[in-house]
Design a protein around this motif. Structure first.
Motif, mmCIF file in Angstrom:
data_model
loop_
_atom_site.group_PDB
_atom_site.id
_atom_site.type_symbol
_atom_site.label_atom_id
_atom_site.label_comp_id
_atom_site.label_asym_id
_atom_site.label_seq_id
_atom_site.Cartn_x
_atom_site.Cartn_y
_atom_site.Cartn_z
ATOM 1 N N THR A 1 45.300 2.171 -80.260
ATOM 2 C CA THR A 1 44.111 1.329 -80.106
ATOM 3 C C THR A 1 43.797 0.577 -81.399
ATOM 4 O O THR A 1 43.458 -0.605 -81.375
ATOM 5 N N SER A 2 43.930 1.260 -82.533
ATOM 6 C CA SER A 2 43.625 0.601 -83.807
ATOM 7 C C SER A 2 44.600 -0.534 -84.100
ATOM 8 O O SER A 2 44.191 -1.578 -84.608
ATOM 9 N N VAL A 3 45.866 -0.368 -83.739
ATOM 10 C CA VAL A 3 46.848 -1.431 -83.970
ATOM 11 C C VAL A 3 46.544 -2.645 -83.092
ATOM 12 O O VAL A 3 46.535 -3.784 -83.559
ATOM 13 N N SER A 4 46.260 -2.423 -81.814
ATOM 14 C CA SER A 4 45.958 -3.560 -80.930
ATOM 15 C C SER A 4 44.652 -4.245 -81.337
ATOM 16 O O SER A 4 44.560 -5.478 -81.285
ATOM 17 N N THR A 5 43.675 -3.468 -81.768
ATOM 18 C CA THR A 5 42.415 -4.056 -82.244
ATOM 19 C C THR A 5 42.662 -4.887 -83.492
ATOM 20 O O THR A 5 42.133 -5.994 -83.626
ATOM 21 N N LEU A 6 43.467 -4.373 -84.401
ATOM 22 C CA LEU A 6 43.784 -5.090 -85.628
ATOM 23 C C LEU A 6 44.478 -6.409 -85.338
ATOM 24 O O LEU A 6 44.155 -7.436 -85.940
ATOM 25 N N ILE A 7 45.404 -6.410 -84.390
ATOM 26 C CA ILE A 7 46.127 -7.641 -84.057
ATOM 27 C C ILE A 7 45.180 -8.686 -83.466
ATOM 28 O O ILE A 7 45.207 -9.850 -83.855
ATOM 29 N N SER A 8 44.297 -8.270 -82.541
ATOM 30 C CA SER A 8 43.364 -9.240 -81.957
ATOM 31 C C SER A 8 42.350 -9.707 -82.996
ATOM 32 O O SER A 8 41.965 -10.875 -83.023
ATOM 33 N N PHE A 9 41.956 -8.817 -83.883
ATOM 34 C CA PHE A 9 41.018 -9.175 -84.942
ATOM 35 C C PHE A 9 41.668 -10.150 -85.918
ATOM 36 O O PHE A 9 41.032 -11.094 -86.379
ATOM 37 N N ALA A 10 42.947 -9.936 -86.233
ATOM 38 C CA ALA A 10 43.651 -10.831 -87.152
ATOM 39 C C ALA A 10 43.737 -12.238 -86.578
ATOM 40 O O ALA A 10 43.611 -13.224 -87.309
ATOM 41 N N GLY A 11 43.919 -12.341 -85.274
ATOM 42 C CA GLY A 11 43.953 -13.661 -84.640
ATOM 43 C C GLY A 11 42.637 -14.398 -84.803
ATOM 44 O O GLY A 11 42.613 -15.584 -85.153
ATOM 45 N N ALA A 12 41.538 -13.698 -84.564
ATOM 46 C CA ALA A 12 40.220 -14.317 -84.729
ATOM 47 C C ALA A 12 39.982 -14.699 -86.185
ATOM 48 O O ALA A 12 39.451 -15.777 -86.480
ATOM 49 N N MET A 13 40.390 -13.842 -87.104
ATOM 50 C CA MET A 13 40.206 -14.119 -88.518
ATOM 51 C C MET A 13 41.000 -15.354 -88.937
ATOM 52 O O MET A 13 40.497 -16.225 -89.642
ATOM 53 N N CYS A 14 42.236 -15.458 -88.484
ATOM 54 C CA CYS A 14 43.059 -16.633 -88.808
ATOM 55 C C CYS A 14 42.440 -17.913 -88.249
ATOM 56 O O CYS A 14 42.411 -18.944 -88.920
ATOM 57 N N PHE A 15 41.947 -17.822 -87.020
ATOM 58 C CA PHE A 15 41.318 -18.984 -86.390
ATOM 59 C C PHE A 15 40.138 -19.477 -87.220
ATOM 60 O O PHE A 15 40.046 -20.660 -87.545
ATOM 61 N N TRP A 16 39.228 -18.564 -87.579
ATOM 62 C CA TRP A 16 38.027 -18.973 -88.311
ATOM 63 C C TRP A 16 38.329 -19.381 -89.746
ATOM 64 O O TRP A 16 37.657 -20.262 -90.299
ATOM 65 N N THR A 17 39.326 -18.784 -90.360
ATOM 66 C CA THR A 17 39.724 -19.210 -91.704
ATOM 67 C C THR A 17 40.260 -20.635 -91.647
ATOM 68 O O THR A 17 39.967 -21.461 -92.516
#
Length: 190
Positions: free
Chosen positions: A35-51
């Motif tokens: 769960t932590s790995v999948s959450t991290l991957i989806s979170f990284a996508g959002a972070m990249c988008f907003w950056t």
């Protein structure tokens, strides 16, 4: 901190052995890791988008426009800082307001460096440095992208339903933080 985590893991293992739930504990560990790995991957996508959005805003001049809008507030909160520090502070506040905490960090670091150059007593943080830390830590979240991304990754039916409570909580946190810094510095002078 390592002692706390180690103690929690040791207590969990001892409890699992004593209650006969070793297999359930092992399954929970692997499920939590997945769960932590999948959450991290989806979170990284959002972070990249907003950056990326922040970079576009910076290059297009939108961020300069936003900085001019919040400039009167920044001048009142940071009365003794120079133009470059004020610009970095404004960008940091803007990025935090838009929920781009990771994009705000470099701006906050640049602002801190500028404020450190302006500080007359390097061994003691200035009022402006303390105010920057408090505002950056409490930051008002107009669009809480991190929380929305985490809620969406966790399968929330309505991940944006927390916007109004986040506005209330983050506004209260900023007000309490700013008033605390002002009060502490008034008491120091008095």
């Amino acid at each position: 901190m390592n002692w706390i985590w180690s103690g929690m893991m040791l207590i969990s293992i001892i409890t699992a052995v004593c209650t006969g739930r070793v297999s359930e504990t092992v399954n929970a560990v692997f499920e939590g890791a997945a769960t932590s790995v999948s959450t991290l991957i989806s979170f990284a996508g959002a972070m990249c988008f907003w950056t990326g959005i922040m970079k576009i805003a910076e290059r297009s001049g939108v961020s300069d426009y936003i900085c001019r809008i919040i400039s009167p507030v920044v001048k009142r909160l940071f009365p003794n800082c120079g133009g470059m520090a004020r610009k970095h502070i404004s960008m940091n506040i803007t990025a935090n307001m838009l929920g781009m905490g990771n994009a705000a960090t470099p701006m906050g670091m640049l602002a801190a460096e500028e404020l450190d150059k302006e500080n007359r007593t390097p061994e003691i943080p200035s009022y402006e440095m303390c105010m920057l830390v408090v505002i950056n830590t409490t930051s008002f979240q107009l669009i809480p992208t991190t929380i929305i991304a985490l809620r969406a990754a966790a399968g929330s039916a309505d991940p944006v339903s927390i916007i109004i409570p986040v506005w209330i909580a983050s506004a209260a946190a900023v007000m309490v933080g700013v008033l605390s810094v002002k009060l502490m510095y008034k008491m120091k002078r008095g």
